[in-house]
Write an enzyme that holds these catalytic residues in place. Structure first.
Site, PDB file in Angstrom:
ATOM      1  CG  HIS A   1      -0.651   3.769  -0.641  1.00  0.00           C
ATOM      2  ND1 HIS A   1       0.884   4.302  -0.958  1.00  0.00           N
ATOM      3  CD2 HIS A   1      -0.478   2.430  -0.621  1.00  0.00           C
ATOM      4  CE1 HIS A   1       1.339   3.187  -1.471  1.00  0.00           C
ATOM      5  NE2 HIS A   1       0.537   2.047  -1.474  1.00  0.00           N
TER       6      HIS A   1
ATOM      7  CD  GLU B   1       1.317  -1.027   1.112  1.00  0.00           C
ATOM      8  OE1 GLU B   1       1.015  -1.884   0.628  1.00  0.00           O
ATOM      9  OE2 GLU B   1       1.036   0.229   1.019  1.00  0.00           O
TER      10      GLU B   1
ATOM     11  CG  ASN C   1      -3.183   0.332  -4.627  1.00  0.00           C
ATOM     12  OD1 ASN C   1      -3.625   1.211  -5.509  1.00  0.00           O
ATOM     13  ND2 ASN C   1      -2.130   1.045  -3.837  1.00  0.00           N
ATOM     14  CD1 TRP C   2      -5.492  -3.049  -9.663  1.00  0.00           C
ATOM     15  CD2 TRP C   2      -6.847  -2.257 -11.281  1.00  0.00           C
ATOM     16  NE1 TRP C   2      -6.190  -4.182 -10.184  1.00  0.00           N
ATOM     17  CE2 TRP C   2      -7.223  -3.388 -11.036  1.00  0.00           C
ATOM     18  CE3 TRP C   2      -7.346  -1.513 -12.478  1.00  0.00           C
ATOM     19  CZ2 TRP C   2      -8.130  -4.270 -11.947  1.00  0.00           C
ATOM     20  CZ3 TRP C   2      -8.393  -2.233 -12.982  1.00  0.00           C
ATOM     21  CH2 TRP C   2      -8.667  -3.615 -12.660  1.00  0.00           C
ATOM     22  CE  LYS C   3       1.238   1.098  -5.557  1.00  0.00           C
ATOM     23  NZ  LYS C   3       2.460   1.236  -4.994  1.00  0.00           N
TER      24      LYS C   3
ATOM     25  N   GLY D   1       0.399  -4.311  -5.028  1.00  0.00           N
ATOM     26  CA  GLY D   1       0.616  -3.167  -6.169  1.00  0.00           C
ATOM     27  C   GLY D   1       0.834  -3.510  -7.621  1.00  0.00           C
ATOM     28  N   GLY D   2       2.188  -3.641  -7.987  1.00  0.00           N
ATOM     29  CA  GLY D   2       2.681  -3.920  -9.283  1.00  0.00           C
ATOM     30  C   GLY D   2       2.074  -5.095  -9.782  1.00  0.00           C
TER      31      GLY D   2
ATOM     32  CD  GLU E   1       2.701   4.615  -4.081  1.00  0.00           C
ATOM     33  OE1 GLU E   1       1.577   4.658  -4.503  1.00  0.00           O
ATOM     34  OE2 GLU E   1       3.529   3.795  -4.086  1.00  0.00           O
TER      35      GLU E   1
ATOM     36  CB  SER F   1       8.345  -5.981  -3.560  1.00  0.00           C
ATOM     37  OG  SER F   1       8.504  -4.758  -3.854  1.00  0.00           O
TER      38      SER F   1
ATOM     39  N   GLY G   1       7.306  -1.086  -4.347  1.00  0.00           N
ATOM     40  CA  GLY G   1       7.713  -0.876  -5.757  1.00  0.00           C
ATOM     41  C   GLY G   1       9.145  -0.980  -5.870  1.00  0.00           C
TER      42      GLY G   1
HETATM   43  P1  PGA Z   1       3.907  -2.829  -4.658  1.00  0.00           P
HETATM   44  O1  PGA Z   1       3.050  -1.757  -4.005  1.00  0.00           O
HETATM   45  O2  PGA Z   1       3.266  -4.542  -4.472  1.00  0.00           O
HETATM   46  O3  PGA Z   1       4.194  -2.524  -5.888  1.00  0.00           O
HETATM   47  O4  PGA Z   1       5.406  -2.991  -4.036  1.00  0.00           O
HETATM   48  C1  PGA Z   1       2.087  -2.074  -2.863  1.00  0.00           C
HETATM   49  C2  PGA Z   1       1.300  -0.910  -2.521  1.00  0.00           C
HETATM   50  O5  PGA Z   1       1.926   0.129  -2.545  1.00  0.00           O
HETATM   51  O6  PGA Z   1       0.188  -1.159  -2.037  1.00  0.00           O
END
Ligand code: PGA
Length: 254
Positions: free
Chosen positions: A99, A171, A9-11, A238-239, A101, A217, A177
């Site tokens: 998600h 998650e 997930n590149w966000k 994510g990251g 967010e 993470s 993050g």
């Molecule tokens: P993260 O994000 O790996 O940066 O913690 C995961 C996600 O939100 O899908």
């Protein structure tokens, strides 16, 4: 055997040029990924790059494109929204729904999320439905009930033939993050709990084969331990998915 999936997930990251470089790096090393029918990768870039991203992976088996969200509406005067039909028509196979967010910053509540799930399925997209508790709920020990409620609200209203097309991503919000990963035991316990809830609701066979990803993470160092858990079927990254080398190491860890 259950299918394993690693999704990146590149966000809201990367310029088009950066996205291009990242795609080329991953696609250029496709032979290393060891993909097969039971090990799939989903790349989830921002909306504007989906069509380009699809053109890069269209011929590669078990490598897919997904979107980070879709509208709850079918079509019409909803400025700024992106419909499931649009995503499907540019080659998406998956779409993230719910998600944390989106839940937090865009007030996406249970009723909205279920409409999105239905839109996705109506257009042959596979929802990656996210669930997970905030830190205060974890600290108070109510995380299992909190996650079960999210699943009943957003997913378990589906009939079996639709539910089997979905993927669940657990998650924990306190791990997204933050660099703070759930321990392998915490991940396994929650995944086991989710699977038994699926078994209760949809039956043992359905529960046995449903894909449940871990996110929060997850990185090149901890992926192997997390993925070794019996009920963890891969990750939503994510990251670490923004760095080709790290992402490839995570894929190889499964
Ligand atoms: P993260 O994000 O790996 O940066 O913690 C995961 C996600 O939100 O899908």
């Amino acid at each position: 055997m259950r299918v394993k999936i690693v999704a990146g997930n590149w966000k809201m990251n990367t310029s088009y040029q950066e996205a291009h470089t990242l795609m080329e790096e991953i696609v250029g090393r496709k032979a290393e990924l060891g993909l097969h029918d039971a090990k799939k990768v989903v790349l989830i870039p921002p909306f504007p790059y989906l069509q380009y991203a699809y053109s890069e992976i269209a011929e590669i088996e078990n490598l897919y494109i997904g979107a980070q969200d879709c509208s709850r509406h079918e079509r019409g005067a909803y400025t700024g929204e992106v419909s499931a039909l649009m995503l499907q028509s540019v080659g998406c196979e998956y779409v993230i729904i719910g998600h944390s967010e989106r839940r937090q910053y865009h007030q996406e509540h249970a009723d909205i999320l279920f409409e999105k799930v239905e839109q996705a399925l109506a257009h042959d997209l596979r929802p990656i439905f996210c669930c997970g508790e905030p830190l205060d709920i974890r600290s108070s020990g109510h995380h299992n009930n909190y996650v079960i409620q999210q699943l009943y609200d957003g997913l378990f209203q589906l009939p079996t033939e639709k539910f089997v097309k979905t993927v669940i991503a657990y998650e924990p919000i306190w791990a997204i993050g933050t660099g703070k990963t759930a321990t392998a035991q915490q991940a396994q316990d929650m995944h086991r709990m989710i699977r038994s809830e699926i078994e209760k609701h949809y039956g043992t066979e359905i529960g046995k084969y449903h894909v449940i990803l871990y996110g929060g993470s997850c990185n090149a160092k901890n992926a192997a331990e997390l993925f070794s858990c019996e009920d963890v079927d891969g990750g939503l990254i994510g990251g670490a998915s923004l760095n080709a080398e790290d992402f490839i190491q995570i894929i190889k860890a499964i």
